[in-house]
Scaffold this active site. Structure first.
Site, short mmCIF file in Angstrom:
data_model
loop_
_atom_site.label_atom_id
_atom_site.label_comp_id
_atom_site.label_asym_id
_atom_site.label_seq_id
_atom_site.Cartn_x
_atom_site.Cartn_y
_atom_site.Cartn_z
N LYS A 153 59.87 83.62 64.13
CA LYS A 153 59.54 84.56 65.20
C LYS A 153 58.05 84.85 65.20
O LYS A 153 57.47 85.23 64.16
CB LYS A 153 60.33 85.86 65.02
CG LYS A 153 61.84 85.73 65.19
CD LYS A 153 62.22 85.54 66.64
CE LYS A 153 63.73 85.60 66.84
NZ LYS A 153 64.09 85.47 68.27
N LYS A 249 72.79 80.43 75.40
CA LYS A 249 73.44 81.48 74.62
C LYS A 249 74.62 82.01 75.42
O LYS A 249 74.47 82.34 76.60
CB LYS A 249 72.46 82.63 74.32
CG LYS A 249 71.29 82.25 73.42
CD LYS A 249 70.35 83.43 73.23
CE LYS A 249 69.19 83.10 72.33
NZ LYS A 249 68.21 84.21 72.22
#
Length: 330
Positions: A153, A249
């Site tokens: 991230k 997703k």
């Protein structure tokens, strides 16, 4: 056949803290949809996501709103198809859709994989490093350096330093960067140049979904993946000139049904496929594993970020995750 609905709100503490460019969280709060025909029970899990205007309350209300449809009856398969227009894409539809897949498999005395003509195999999933200082991220990455696939991230100042730090800490791993919309046109060229220098495999959503047109003209020496910019199969044609891949997703697509359509359409457009997740339990990852069987990148490490998963759970051997047992889902 009519179905009875039961909603459960569950909380799972995160091991430590999970931090992205938009903030941190210390627990995963999920909604579980349970559907029963009086004999069999099907379950589906979703994670409401504030970035998309969702909350536990709004998602629960959306699910309860389709209770009359579920009580009106029909086959689990026919109800899945009706949901595609009865509910918008998002977390709520995901929970109901996956519960219907689970229920359909149990009613049929088979598995969801068999319904899809799949022979699922174990898959290597990425494991995630939260955004932090370059030094802290290098230390966290070094602990995972033996894993073949690491997701990092980023999305703030000093991203070039972060990228170099994690690559130095894991010289042999394939690395995915996830900026969570944290870059801008002013720093894009420098950051992606450093990513290319460090042989990064993929960059997720570098620019805000509301302002990603810069990608039409930008040099992309590292493949760029749409996440916040890509929700369902609708609109993928507009993304194919800006992105090289899409992150599917189930909490965005609104379930396994649409996720399979989105995967096939992405392939037809020449886009690579990544299958990702929110931070949830094994119940959320199980149906996503059906979509991920031929994905280019798999990021289904949600349960590995939790202090404790549900039981029964998926089996993770390091970062290799096996298909679900029917006791969990499908």
């Amino acid at each position: 056949m009519q179905y009875n609905l039961n909603l459960l709100i569950e909380r799972y503490p995160i091991a430590g803290k999970f931090t992205i460019s938009r903030g941190s969280k210390t627990e995963a709060v999920i909604v579980v949809c349970e559907l029963s025909d009086g004999i069999h029970r099907g379950h589906g899990e979703c994670v409401p996501y504030a970035r998309y205007g969702e909350s536990i309350e709004s998602v629960s209300d959306q699910i309860r709103a389709v209770e009359p449809l579920l009580k009106a009856g029909g086959s689990a398969e026919s109800l899945r198809l009706k949901l595609q227009t009865a509910m918008p894409a998002g977390a709520a539809r995901n929970a109901v859709d996956c519960a219907l897949w689970d229920l359909q498999a149990k009613q049929s005395g088979t598995t969801a994989a068999a319904l899809l003509n799949l022979t699922p195999r174990p898959l290597i999933t990425a494991i995630t490093v939260s955004i932090d200082t370059p030094e802290a991220m290098a230390a966290a990455t070094a602990k995972l350096a033996h894993h073949p696939l690491i997701k990092v991230k980023i999305g703030g100042e000093n991203d070039a330093d972060r990228i170099r730090a994690v690559r130095s800490a894991a010289p042999n791993a394939q690395i995915i960067l996830d900026a969570n919309e944290g870059w801008n046109p002013d720093n894009f060229a420098e950051n992606i140049g450093v990513a290319a220098e460090c042989k990064i495999g993929l960059i997720e959503q570098p620019l805000p979904s509301s302002d990603d047109s810069y990608l039409l003209q930008a040099n992309r020496p590292v493949p760029v993946c749409a996440d916040e910019s890509a929700h369902t199969s609708e609109g993928l044609e507009k993304l194919k000139d800006r992105y090289d891949a899409v992150n599917i997703k189930l909490d965005k697509t609104g379930g396994l049904t649409e996720a399979l359509i989105m995967r096939d359409k992405a392939r037809s457009l020449g886009l690579q496929v990544m299958v990702g997740c929110m931070v949830g339990s094994s119940l959320a990852m199980a149906p996503a594993l059906m979509v991920a069987q031929d994905a280019d990148f798999v990021d289904l490490d949600g349960p590995l970020l939790l202090a404790k998963d549900r039981e029964p759970a998926l089996h993770y051997d390091g970062t290799t995750v096996s298909p679900p047992l029917p006791e969990l889902w499908g």
